[in-house]
Every structure is written in C-alpha cells, then in structure tokens.
Scaffold this active site. Sequence first.
Site, short mmCIF file in Angstrom:
data_model
loop_
_atom_site.label_atom_id
_atom_site.label_comp_id
_atom_site.label_asym_id
_atom_site.label_seq_id
_atom_site.Cartn_x
_atom_site.Cartn_y
_atom_site.Cartn_z
CE LYS A 188 -2.94 0.57 3.59
NZ LYS A 188 -2.77 1.89 4.22
CB SER A 189 3.82 2.29 2.01
OG SER A 189 3.23 2.16 3.27
CG ASP A 238 0.46 -0.21 9.34
OD1 ASP A 238 0.08 0.61 10.19
OD2 ASP A 238 0.83 0.10 8.20
CE LYS A 263 -0.47 3.74 13.06
NZ LYS A 263 0.29 4.51 12.07
NE ARG A 293 -5.26 -0.53 13.05
CZ ARG A 293 -4.58 -0.35 11.93
NH1 ARG A 293 -3.27 -0.26 11.95
NH2 ARG A 293 -5.22 -0.25 10.77
C1 S3P Z 1 2.43 4.65 6.30
C2 S3P Z 1 2.97 4.94 7.53
C3 S3P Z 1 2.43 4.43 8.80
C4 S3P Z 1 1.42 3.30 8.60
C5 S3P Z 1 0.49 3.55 7.45
C6 S3P Z 1 1.25 3.78 6.16
C7 S3P Z 1 3.07 5.21 5.09
O1 S3P Z 1 1.79 5.51 9.48
O2 S3P Z 1 0.68 3.08 9.78
O3 S3P Z 1 -0.38 2.44 7.27
O4 S3P Z 1 2.78 4.74 3.98
O5 S3P Z 1 3.89 6.13 5.23
P1 S3P Z 1 2.64 6.44 10.48
O6 S3P Z 1 3.83 6.82 9.75
O7 S3P Z 1 1.77 7.61 10.81
O8 S3P Z 1 2.92 5.56 11.66
#
Ligand code: S3P
Length: 452
Positions: free
Chosen positions: A37-38, A333, A360, A364
């Site tokens: 996803k990221s 996550d 989140k 959670r």
């Molecule tokens: C993400 C960073 C994380 C993660 C999110 C995706 C990203 O959040 O929880 O699902 O793609 O940069 P945080 O950086 O706020 O912890």
Amino acid sequence: MNFFQFLKREYHSMSQLDFIVKPGGTLKGQFRVPGDKSISHRSIMFGSLAEGVTHVSGFLQGEDSLNTLRAFRAMGVHIDGPSADGKVVIQGVGMRGLKAPAGALDLGNSGTSMRLMSGLLAGQDFDLELAGDRSLSKRPMKRVTDPLAKMGAKVDTAEGGKPPLKIHGKQKLTGINYQMPMASAQVKSCLLLAGMYAQGETCVTEPAPTRDHTERMLTAFGYPVARRGSASVCLQGGGKLKACDIDVPADISSAAFFMVGASIAKDADVTLQHVGINPTRTGVIDILKLMGANIELLNQREVGGEPVADIRVRSAPLKGVHIPEHLVPLAIDEFPVIFVAAACATGETVVTGAEELRVKESDRIQVMADGLQILGVDAQPTTDGMIIRGGKIGSGKVNAHDDHRIAMAFTMAALRASGVIHIEDCVNVNTSFPGFVELANRAGIDIQGKSL
Ligand code: S3P
C-alpha cells in the site's frame, strides 16, 4: 465535495459487511498477497509529478491506493489502469503541472493519502480541499499542519485539528529543520514532499527509524536525498523527478495475517511470494521469531530499490515475550494480528511504547482488547500497549470498527477458536486487501462475507 462524491461517501458509510468465520482449519499453499500500500500510493504521487511516463506493476487495487490514483486524475494527470494484473501507466505532468480539481478530493479511509498529499500540495498554485470518510475524519492532522505552517504553508483543519483540510495555494515555502515528536513515516514523507517545493533545505529527524519508501523512491526517480547520521533525512527544494518503472512487491502488512495464521494453526505450511522485506518493515518477522515462530526467508532479491523474498511459515508453538520497543515502529501496522499471536502463545506478552496504535484507522489498543476479551482472552489494555496472557480462544461477536486490519486479525483468531467468530463492520478490508475472503478460503479458512 461534489454530488457524486457525496453519494459515494453516503453509500460507503451505509454498506456493511460482516465476516462469519468457522473455527479450526489450517493454512496451506503458495500465494501472493496484494501489492504494498505504501509503495502503491507513492508510485502514483511521484509518477504524476515526474517528467516522462512511469510504468507501475503489482499496484494495489485496494480502495486506499485507488483513492490516491483518482485524486491525481482529478488534478489533470492522465493515468491508465490499473489493469486486471495491476499495471498502471502514468503520464507525468512535471513538478508544476498539476491543475486545480473541480471539487474537494475524497480520500476515503486513507490517512497516507491525506498526510502525504497535504505536503505535496501545500506548495501548488491553487487552493483545494482534502476530505475523508467517517474514520479518517477523526484522525489527527496537526502533526502535519503544524510543521507545514512553520514552512510557510497555509492549511486549515476542522475543529480539533481534524479533516477536512483546506490548503491555500500560492504560498512561498521555506525549508525547515524538523525534529519529529513521534515516529511517523507519514509526517516525515509529508515534510519531504513539501520540501521539494520549498526554498533551501528541508531536514527531518525521527525519534526512531520508520519506513523509508519515500526516500528510496525519490532516489529511484532521480531526486537527491541525503541521510545525515542514522536519524535525519534531508533534501533541497527545486529539484525534478524523472519517470521510472516501479515493481510493487506484495505487502508485508497483508502477508503478516497469514504469517501469524500459519504459526498458530495446526499443520500449516504456507509460502508467501514476492513479499517486500524492507528492513524498516520487518519488525513483524523479528517479533514472531522472538516468540518462537518458524519463518524462513527464501529467494531473497532486490526489485526496483526494494528487497523482496518468498516467506515460508510453518506451525510452531509460540511463547509470550516483552516486545522490544525499538521494533514497534517497524511493525506498527501489524499489532492487531500480533495481539492474536500473543493470545495463542504460552505465557505473557507485554507491548509498550505503542501509543500510536490509538490513532490509527481505529483505536487499535482498545478495539483489539475489547474483541479479545469477548473471545475469553485475558487482554488488558494500557495507555501505550497491552498485556496479554495467552490461553484458549472462545467464540462470539466482535466488532472491527470499520478497521481493515482488525477484521483480518480476528479472522486469523478463528484458526484457534472453539466456535464461530462473527466479525462486524469489515467492509474496509477492501482498502488494503481486495480478495481477502477468497484467498483466505483457498488457503484453508472457512470464512464467509455477509453483506447487510
Ligand atoms: C504509512 C505509515 C504508517 C502506517 C500507514 C502507512 C506510510 O503511518 O501506519 O499504514 O505509507 O507512510 P505512520 O507513519 O503515521 O505511523
């Protein structure tokens, strides 16, 4: 928000999906979970701002990354796909080529889209609004709007620092040196993206390492990024991105459900193919190994600047541990399903330093503790984590609170439950893991999706 976006949001908040999961079963086979996803979000953002054509493969066709894709289309970027096999072609418009969208951009459930785009769009020449669904509308945005204001950006929030965000264009941004109060890749990325439009240098220092996909992908697109020591990352404003091809690996956060499932089920043996094992994401492997899991990384290789491997997991007796705090941001996550692993382990598992879990897609810590207690598990929430004494998992009705990862975590709990687990409010599983029910069934879990 235009009329169609309003209808979509209303429909989304009305449509309901529950999971009914029968107890027992096992997990077997070799399969590939959906794309990261990221990395999928960033491929659209950087491909759109690049000069030239970017080809993406393995793109996550989940609602979150599709919302990013739609948002950039709404800002005038021509994007083809995704095709059935996850191919996307982006005709980059260059750093200054985005156009004002016709209405507010609806980012659905996606915090990553909103936080990263607030930085990327703060330095544009037009005003715009970023909105989200019920869950996103409750999430804190001051963590990005405060440092953006220090750079000279003008971003209004609703009451309490919550979405929607109103971004005022035509602001002159200046680079900053920012010490992040929390370990957040979203905040770090937001500021680096704003920094590309700022005068001078922007440096972000993190209290603990967080995922570095932004830094890696900027480098792949030819934008110089400098790491200073182990904790700071810096870039100069005014650079350019050059199109490149991105191969999105399978998401370790989605693979994690099957890693825990295969560890706790009887006679399980799964191989998860082509999973991203970037060291800023592999906390879940380290934690499960500390608990005694049988995990092997096979066929390790590098694809487009990101390490990947096939991950084989077989059943193993797990034991409770005190999870080292430095692993928390590297598995942030994965905690919903790590709590399920702890519920199936012998002895006590203690999680501390994880207060970020409270902000989140749901709280959670509370939501998992509530659900585990309903299933008869001794799970005590604390301000920054949880204490879980492993034992038997019963049966009952739990609520996922529209949080995709809670829904999938409780699905795995059924592998060790004494009766049916009914999980309410699971529709958002589509944000990160389209096809989850089908894949879980194929792998050996008796799960049924029930639309209400
Ligand atoms: C993400 C960073 C994380 C993660 C999110 C995706 C990203 O959040 O929880 O699902 O793609 O940069 P945080 O950086 O706020 O912890």
